[in-house]
Motif scaffolding. Structure first.
Motif, PDB file in Angstrom:
ATOM      1  N   GLU A 230     -24.033  16.401 -13.548  1.00 47.52           N
ATOM      2  CA  GLU A 230     -23.741  15.210 -12.757  1.00 47.52           C
ATOM      3  C   GLU A 230     -22.339  15.344 -12.188  1.00 47.52           C
ATOM      4  O   GLU A 230     -21.394  15.679 -12.917  1.00 47.52           O
ATOM      5  CB  GLU A 230     -23.855  13.955 -13.622  1.00 47.52           C
ATOM      6  CG  GLU A 230     -25.291  13.663 -14.083  1.00 47.52           C
ATOM      7  CD  GLU A 230     -25.405  12.319 -14.795  1.00 47.52           C
ATOM      8  OE1 GLU A 230     -24.449  11.515 -14.658  1.00 47.52           O
ATOM      9  OE2 GLU A 230     -26.417  12.100 -15.482  1.00 47.52           O
ATOM     10  N   ALA A 232     -20.259  13.167 -11.254  1.00 42.88           N
ATOM     11  CA  ALA A 232     -19.287  12.236 -11.844  1.00 42.88           C
ATOM     12  C   ALA A 232     -18.674  12.804 -13.113  1.00 42.88           C
ATOM     13  O   ALA A 232     -17.461  12.660 -13.358  1.00 42.88           O
ATOM     14  CB  ALA A 232     -19.962  10.889 -12.128  1.00 42.88           C
ATOM     15  N   ASP A 233     -19.493  13.471 -13.934  1.00 49.29           N
ATOM     16  CA  ASP A 233     -18.973  14.055 -15.179  1.00 49.29           C
ATOM     17  C   ASP A 233     -17.983  15.183 -14.886  1.00 49.29           C
ATOM     18  O   ASP A 233     -16.938  15.303 -15.535  1.00 49.29           O
ATOM     19  CB  ASP A 233     -20.128  14.589 -16.028  1.00 49.29           C
ATOM     20  CG  ASP A 233     -21.022  13.474 -16.549  1.00 49.29           C
ATOM     21  OD1 ASP A 233     -20.574  12.316 -16.556  1.00 49.29           O
ATOM     22  OD2 ASP A 233     -22.177  13.772 -16.935  1.00 49.29           O
ATOM     23  N   LEU A 235     -16.131  15.632 -12.157  1.00 51.64           N
ATOM     24  CA  LEU A 235     -14.883  15.092 -11.609  1.00 51.64           C
ATOM     25  C   LEU A 235     -14.073  14.360 -12.673  1.00 51.64           C
ATOM     26  O   LEU A 235     -12.832  14.380 -12.641  1.00 51.64           O
ATOM     27  CB  LEU A 235     -15.188  14.166 -10.439  1.00 51.64           C
ATOM     28  CG  LEU A 235     -15.776  14.828  -9.182  1.00 51.64           C
ATOM     29  CD1 LEU A 235     -15.940  13.800  -8.072  1.00 51.64           C
ATOM     30  CD2 LEU A 235     -14.901  15.972  -8.710  1.00 51.64           C
ATOM     31  N   ALA A 236     -14.755  13.721 -13.606  1.00 52.92           N
ATOM     32  CA  ALA A 236     -14.032  13.050 -14.696  1.00 52.92           C
ATOM     33  C   ALA A 236     -13.279  14.068 -15.543  1.00 52.92           C
ATOM     34  O   ALA A 236     -12.136  13.825 -15.964  1.00 52.92           O
ATOM     35  CB  ALA A 236     -15.016  12.253 -15.555  1.00 52.92           C
ATOM     36  N   ASP A 237     -13.896  15.220 -15.804  1.00 51.77           N
ATOM     37  CA  ASP A 237     -13.217  16.279 -16.563  1.00 51.77           C
ATOM     38  C   ASP A 237     -11.999  16.794 -15.808  1.00 51.77           C
ATOM     39  O   ASP A 237     -10.940  17.038 -16.398  1.00 51.77           O
ATOM     40  CB  ASP A 237     -14.186  17.436 -16.833  1.00 51.77           C
ATOM     41  CG  ASP A 237     -15.278  17.055 -17.817  1.00 51.77           C
ATOM     42  OD1 ASP A 237     -15.108  16.056 -18.526  1.00 51.77           O
ATOM     43  OD2 ASP A 237     -16.301  17.777 -17.870  1.00 51.77           O
ATOM     44  N   GLU A 239     -10.207  15.187 -13.556  1.00 49.35           N
ATOM     45  CA  GLU A 239      -9.160  14.159 -13.558  1.00 49.35           C
ATOM     46  C   GLU A 239      -8.460  14.111 -14.909  1.00 49.35           C
ATOM     47  O   GLU A 239      -7.225  14.011 -14.971  1.00 49.35           O
ATOM     48  CB  GLU A 239      -9.765  12.801 -13.222  1.00 49.35           C
ATOM     49  CG  GLU A 239      -8.719  11.705 -13.100  1.00 49.35           C
ATOM     50  CD  GLU A 239      -9.318  10.375 -12.673  1.00 49.35           C
ATOM     51  OE1 GLU A 239      -8.595   9.572 -12.062  1.00 49.35           O
ATOM     52  OE2 GLU A 239     -10.515  10.161 -12.943  1.00 49.35           O
ATOM     53  N   ALA A 240      -9.221  14.202 -15.986  1.00 49.27           N
ATOM     54  CA  ALA A 240      -8.611  14.153 -17.315  1.00 49.27           C
ATOM     55  C   ALA A 240      -7.691  15.348 -17.542  1.00 49.27           C
ATOM     56  O   ALA A 240      -6.627  15.222 -18.159  1.00 49.27           O
ATOM     57  CB  ALA A 240      -9.706  14.121 -18.381  1.00 49.27           C
ATOM     58  N   ALA A 243      -4.496  14.818 -14.997  1.00 55.34           N
ATOM     59  CA  ALA A 243      -3.841  13.511 -14.904  1.00 55.34           C
ATOM     60  C   ALA A 243      -2.375  13.588 -15.311  1.00 55.34           C
ATOM     61  O   ALA A 243      -1.499  12.974 -14.671  1.00 55.34           O
ATOM     62  CB  ALA A 243      -4.582  12.494 -15.773  1.00 55.34           C
ATOM     63  N   ARG A 254      -6.782  10.473  -7.239  1.00 59.25           N
ATOM     64  CA  ARG A 254      -8.037   9.714  -7.120  1.00 59.25           C
ATOM     65  C   ARG A 254      -9.189  10.713  -7.115  1.00 59.25           C
ATOM     66  O   ARG A 254      -9.458  11.383  -6.122  1.00 59.25           O
ATOM     67  CB  ARG A 254      -8.025   8.874  -5.849  1.00 59.25           C
ATOM     68  CG  ARG A 254      -6.913   7.836  -5.844  1.00 59.25           C
ATOM     69  CD  ARG A 254      -6.814   7.119  -4.517  1.00 59.25           C
ATOM     70  NE  ARG A 254      -8.047   6.402  -4.199  1.00 59.25           N
ATOM     71  CZ  ARG A 254      -8.250   5.754  -3.056  1.00 59.25           C
ATOM     72  NH1 ARG A 254      -7.295   5.745  -2.118  1.00 59.25           N
ATOM     73  NH2 ARG A 254      -9.387   5.124  -2.838  1.00 59.25           N
ATOM     74  N   CYS A 255      -9.842  10.791  -8.263  1.00 57.21           N
ATOM     75  CA  CYS A 255     -10.889  11.802  -8.450  1.00 57.21           C
ATOM     76  C   CYS A 255     -12.060  11.158  -9.208  1.00 57.21           C
ATOM     77  O   CYS A 255     -12.048  11.119 -10.448  1.00 57.21           O
ATOM     78  CB  CYS A 255     -10.320  12.991  -9.221  1.00 57.21           C
ATOM     79  SG  CYS A 255     -11.439  14.360  -9.482  1.00 57.21           S
ATOM     80  N   ARG A 273     -16.376  23.155 -11.994  1.00 59.57           N
ATOM     81  CA  ARG A 273     -15.147  22.580 -12.554  1.00 59.57           C
ATOM     82  C   ARG A 273     -13.956  23.518 -12.300  1.00 59.57           C
ATOM     83  O   ARG A 273     -12.857  23.081 -11.971  1.00 59.57           O
ATOM     84  CB  ARG A 273     -15.333  22.339 -14.054  1.00 59.57           C
ATOM     85  CG  ARG A 273     -14.185  21.577 -14.712  1.00 59.57           C
ATOM     86  CD  ARG A 273     -14.443  21.375 -16.193  1.00 59.57           C
ATOM     87  NE  ARG A 273     -15.606  20.525 -16.423  1.00 59.57           N
ATOM     88  CZ  ARG A 273     -16.769  20.967 -16.899  1.00 59.57           C
ATOM     89  NH1 ARG A 273     -16.913  22.265 -17.201  1.00 59.57           N
ATOM     90  NH2 ARG A 273     -17.784  20.150 -17.087  1.00 59.57           N
TER      91      ARG A 273
END
Length: 539
Positions: A230, A232-233, A235-237, A239-240, A243, A254-255, A273
């Motif tokens: 996914e 979203a998953d 991009l969340a990784d 960003e984390a 950050a 903004r990710c 990733r």
């Protein structure tokens, strides 16, 4: 007709003069020999020439000369014997053959005249011979070059494998001791210094991985996973992971910056990733004020393939047009001076380009000095079928469980005794300390031979086996364990590779000799916990 015998042969007219007789006989004999030998030579040549168009001419010429020879012989005979009718018949045959030859030959004269002369044919033949020799030399040179290239590729692969092993071995000690140090109670300043040291070591490891990735792409050994992902998953990784870098420069990250496709795709989330980490990390590196935004949208669907477009846009310094064409080349940087503002190997964007193209996409860049940069790349991802979605729902671990794994205290996680087969003292200490934090007892063997001896005399629940060691390496030791020929050694004991060799195919090599699993150095504690959970009881 009845009076024909009354005519005397002409030979009697010269029989009275021996010199004149000898002159006529010898010359007639030589002419007859020539008349009969020339057709034989023509027929011999005609049988061996491949030009079928001219063969009828050869045969007609042979027949014509042969008929002329027969006519000449009959003329000789009539000097001595009155064979005038027979001579007339031979002349008629000769005339027919002559006319036939002329009728067939005249239309062919233009083709014959168009043929090159002998000197030109000789030149053409010589040129062809030289061309053949030149081509053979070129082919031999090409084969030699290919052999040298293959040998160079093998040498490069061996060098990278050895360098990977030699660098990863001390890196395991550095990162492992830093992890252990960060697990202890430290003063704020000490914790800050240890964290900085770990980030520096992780950067060095990242550079090593970049070099290995380039080598994999060059040799065609880079393989892509095809598993549900996914966006979203992913991009969340990203960003984390980035950050902290953005916050330290007061940059807004903004990710994602906009809504994302809600579909589940099939592809390699690890490589996706990696692409985004390189691009977003680069954008943060060259942005001092403003923001870095990441967007994603689905462009099209064709059958079971979807084309997605990602964009990474920043408000950084921008890139001059003359530097943009070299941006995705290996070991190339916009600013290569000793006073450049950002450090790096020049490999990150080259790997991005290689990976994007490997995943069926393209990369393009738009940038202006002082107005920021936007990197856009497209990817082709698969669309899961119903069976893929069902399998994902059944076997994919839920997100809360992953979070829970990180928060469980590792000190009391497992029960068991581990044999650590490792020749480097620093790595022995690090691995044993990590196992101790996981509640496990451990014992060290310095090589494969010592491991066999310890397994024969003591009880262990699992073996962590290095690959390259003196006396007996881990591959041979595993083969001996699995053979069941050593009394007291359990041939079914779980053996997990823990090696600094990270080249393509190393995991399969370990599995082929009988190992159950594969871990690389530097040791990732989360992966170690995951592997140990397959074979050991939890506390």
């Amino acid at each position: 007709m009845n009076n024909v015998i009354e005519y005397l042969p002409h030979g009697f007219c010269i029989a009275w003069n021996p010199q004149l007789l000898a002159m006529h006989v010898i010359s007639d004999l030589l002419i007859a020999i020539a008349y009969f030998s020339i057709p034989i030579g023509i027929l011999y040549v005609a049988k061996r020439r491949p030009d079928t168009e001219l063969q009828p001419i050869y045969y007609l010429f042979a027949a014509f000369i042969l008929a002329c020879g027969v006519t000449h012989v009959m003329g000789i005979l009539t000097l001595w014997v009155p064979l005038y009718y027979t001579q007339g018949i031979t002349k008629v045959v000769t005339a027919v053959v002559s006319v036939a030859t002329a009728i067939y030959l005249l239309p062919k004269l233009k083709h014959i005249m168009a043929l090159p002369d002998l000197s030109k044919l000789t030149q053409i033949n010589t040129a062809l011979a030289e061309e053949i020799v030149s081509r053979r030399q070129s082919e031999a040179s090409l084969r030699h070059s290919q052999e040298l290239a293959l040998q160079a590729q093998k040498t490069q692969a061996a060098f990278l494998a050895n360098m990977s092993h030699e660098i990863r071995t001390p890196m395991n000690g550095v990162l492992g001791t830093l992890d252990l140090l960060l697990d202890t109670e430290l003063k704020p300043e000490q914790h800050q210094l240890a964290s900085a040291s770990k980030r520096s070591a992780a950067s060095l490891l990242s550079l090593l991985n970049d070099i290995l990735d380039i080598s994999k792409v060059e040799s065609g050994q880079m393989t892509l996973r095809r598993s549900p992902l996914e966006i979203a998953d992913v991009l969340a990784d990203v960003e984390a992971a980035l950050a902290f870098d953005a916050q330290s420069k007061n940059i807004e990250l903004r990710c994602p910056a906009e809504g994302l496709p809600e579909s589940v795709y099939l592809g390699d989330s690890v490589r996706l990733r990696q692409i985004l980490l390189n691009l977003v990390g680069n954008a943060i590196k060259f942005t001092d004020v403003g923001h870095v935004k990441v967007t994603c949208r689905e462009l099209s669907r064709t059958g079971q393939v979807a084309t997605l477009e990602f964009a990474v846009k920043d408000t950084g310094v921008g890139i001059a047009p003359e530097h943009q064409k070299n941006l995705f080349k290996r070991f190339t940087q916009v600013d290569s001076s000793s006073t450049r503002r950002a450090q790096g190997s020049g490999l990150g964007l080259a790997i991005v380009k290689e990976l994007v193209e490997l995943m069926g996409g393209q990369v393009r860049l738009h940038s202006e000095p002082g107005n920021g940069t936007e990197v856009v790349f497209s990817l082709k991802l698969g669309l899961p079928t119903l069976s893929d979605s069902t399998e994902r729902d059944q076997f994919a671990p839920p997100a809360p469980a992953a979070i829970q794994t990180e928060t469980i205290p590792p000190v009391q996680q497992f029960h068991g005794k581990i044999l650590v087969v490792e020749d480097a003292a620093m790595n022995q200490m690090v691995v044993c300390k990590v196992l101790e934090r996981l509640g496990l007892a451990s014992k060290v063997a310095n090589n494969g031979q010592e491991a066999i001896e310890l397994l024969a005399t003591e009880q262990f629940d699992l073996v962590l086996m290095d690959g390259q060691m003196p006396v007996m390496d881990g591959y041979e030791a595993t083969a001996v364990i699995r053979s069941g020929t050593v009394p007291g050694v359990n041939p079914d004991i779980p053996v997990v590779a823990l090696t600094a060799h990270a080249m393509v195919g190393e995991d399969q090599k370990c599995l082929n000799v009988g190992m159950n699993d594969y871990l690389t150095k530097p040791l990732d504690r989360a992966k170690l916990i995951e592997v140990l959970g397959k074979y050991l009881p939890k506390a």
